[in-house]
Design an enzyme around this catalytic site. Structure first.
Site, PDB file in Angstrom:
ATOM      1  N   ARG A  54      -1.747 -31.712  41.433  1.00 32.31           N
ATOM      2  CA  ARG A  54      -0.497 -32.541  41.508  1.00 32.31           C
ATOM      3  C   ARG A  54       0.583 -32.170  42.029  1.00 32.31           C
ATOM      4  O   ARG A  54       1.740 -31.947  41.701  1.00 32.31           O
ATOM      5  CB  ARG A  54      -0.076 -32.537  39.861  1.00 32.31           C
ATOM      6  CG  ARG A  54      -1.269 -33.321  38.987  1.00 32.31           C
ATOM      7  CD  ARG A  54      -1.158 -34.752  39.082  1.00 32.31           C
ATOM      8  NE  ARG A  54      -1.940 -35.461  38.120  1.00 32.31           N
ATOM      9  CZ  ARG A  54      -3.135 -35.546  38.142  1.00 32.31           C
ATOM     10  NH1 ARG A  54      -4.070 -34.885  39.020  1.00 32.31           N
ATOM     11  NH2 ARG A  54      -3.413 -36.293  37.114  1.00 32.31           N
ATOM     12  N   SER A  56       0.984 -38.081  32.102  1.00 32.08           N
ATOM     13  CA  SER A  56       0.802 -37.020  31.564  1.00 32.08           C
ATOM     14  C   SER A  56       2.170 -36.038  32.010  1.00 32.08           C
ATOM     15  O   SER A  56       2.758 -36.194  32.815  1.00 32.08           O
ATOM     16  CB  SER A  56      -0.163 -36.011  32.520  1.00 32.08           C
ATOM     17  OG  SER A  56      -1.391 -36.639  32.238  1.00 32.08           O
ATOM     18  N   GLU A  87       5.122 -32.375  34.609  1.00 30.51           N
ATOM     19  CA  GLU A  87       4.308 -32.717  35.812  1.00 30.51           C
ATOM     20  C   GLU A  87       5.450 -33.873  36.604  1.00 30.51           C
ATOM     21  O   GLU A  87       5.447 -33.873  37.742  1.00 30.51           O
ATOM     22  CB  GLU A  87       3.180 -33.672  35.259  1.00 30.51           C
ATOM     23  CG  GLU A  87       2.230 -33.679  36.152  1.00 30.51           C
ATOM     24  CD  GLU A  87       1.805 -35.090  36.516  1.00 30.51           C
ATOM     25  OE1 GLU A  87       2.178 -35.690  37.501  1.00 30.51           O
ATOM     26  OE2 GLU A  87       0.981 -35.676  35.776  1.00 30.51           O
TER      27      GLU A  87
END
Ligand code: EPU
Length: 346
Positions: free
Chosen positions: A172, A246, A342
């Protein structure tokens, strides 16, 4: 060419951003301009009529938490187009404009007979945002299918091409979250889809589908449908319930820390990494702290997946962050692990 066209695309003043972020958070852009080409970006840079100090690149708005109004000039990326740019015995190379919808692009590649992106179906957001956070799901991440991308340097106005190495992909993560943050605008992305196609089925949820249906060698469209149905069952549709997917990354811990946590909580969901470290399921940690389905103010934790924070209606970015901090504190208190958000927090 009219003088207006020469000066570049129109600059809109005081633009509400609520509809332009999947969390549905309120914020106003002091000025916003829609860019459809590299030339549009250069014209905006050459004619700084907007009076804003910095620039802020906005893609699909699906991985962002607005906690305040944006004083920088928002460059809304709307570069369109999808095409096959190369074909070799071992790959199809497919290109899309950064403003294209990611899921629509995945669907289109399959319809054209160029599979390889099906595990990444239904991820919200735009093609241009996909490399920024190196999107991933069900055993495939963008880096596994990446060829190269074109971007405009927001300082010099030059168009550049970056390969995978230059993008420095991580979990990520990419160079666009670090050295190139705010300095570069992605205009086109090229994916390399390996031939012959092979399904990626290792992920537990997909193995379950194989067992349920008895289909051991699904075709690409079947796999696409499976991924869509798994996601629909677990993740909220941002059109119905604001969210940014997320909210936290799955934390990576040392082998010692992992042994210690397993010793205390044998149930903890974890994956061993090739380097001996261990990735823990943040959703499990948050769930274990009792957060699933909880609401604080107008922000909440999704009922079916504790890793996703949602806007219960009218939440502000500050409310989302208050909830996020409370979750971080309780996970730290119980497991000694610091969860890292995130999405990009503005
Ligand atoms: N779990 C719980 N309780 C929860 C949530 C999860 O016990 O409330 C457990 C699950 O039972 C499972 C494990 O945690 O054993 C992992 O959950 P899941 O398979 O749903 O995946 P994840 O680790 O929560 C990651 C990605 C998702 C991606 C899925 C599928 C991150 C931060 N998230 O989620 O990506 O779709 O794997 O590959 O890596 C996103 O980035 O926005 C995103 C949705």
């Amino acid at each position: 060419m009219s003088p207006d066209a020469d000066a570049g695309p129109a600059i809109e003043q005081r633009v509400p951003l609520r509809e332009l972020n999947s969390f549905g958070l309120p914020a106003v852009a002091r000025a916003l301009v829609r860019v459809r080409s590299d030339a549009d970006v250069r014209r905006v840079l050459e004619h700084p009529r907007h009076g804003c100090a910095g620039k802020f690149v906005l893609g699909g708005g699906s991985n962002i938490v607005f906690t305040r109004d944006v004083d920088a000039l928002v460059l809304k990326v709307e570069v369109a187009g999808r095409r096959l740019v190369g074909e070799t015995p071992d790959a199809w190379i497919v290109e899309a404009g950064a403003g294209e919808n990611w899921h629509g692009f995945v669907d289109w590649t399959l319809a054209q007979g160029w599979p390889g992106l099906e595990n990444l179906a239904l991820i919200p957001g735009s093609v241009g945002a996909a490399p920024v956070q190196n999107i991933g799901a069900y055993g495939v991440e963008l880096a596994d299918r990446f060829d190269s991308l074109d971007a405009v340097d927001l300082v010099t106005g030059r168009s550049v091409t970056l390969d995978a190495r230059a993008c420095r992909f991580g979990y990520r993560d990419s160079v666009f979250k670090h050295a190139l943050s705010g300095k570069s605008l992605i205009t086109r992305v090229r994916l390399r889809l390996p031939r012959p196609w092979r399904p990626v089925l290792g992920y537990l949820d997909l193995e379950r589908k194989v067992a349920e249906t008895g289909i051991e060698s699904p075709d690409p469209r079947t796999l696409f449908d499976w991924v869509c149905s798994i996601r629909r069952a677990k993740l909220p549709d941002p059109a119905l319930l604001g969210n940014a997917g997320s909210f936290f990354k799955n934390p990576v811990v040392s082998p010692e820390q992992c042994r210690d946590i397993i010793g205390r909580d044998p149930e903890v969901v974890h994956y061993l990494l090739p380097d001996g470290r261990c990735k823990l399921a943040a959703g499990w940690l948050i769930d274990a702290c009792g957060w699933k389905g909880k609401t604080v103010g107008r922000a909440g934790v999704y009922e079916k997946q504790a890793l996703v924070l949602v806007n219960r209606g009218g939440a502000s970015g500050a409310e989302v962050l208050t909830l996020a901090r409370a979750i971080q504190e309780s996970v730290y208190g119980r497991f000694g692990i610091r969860l890292e958000p995130e999405p990009v927090v503005v």
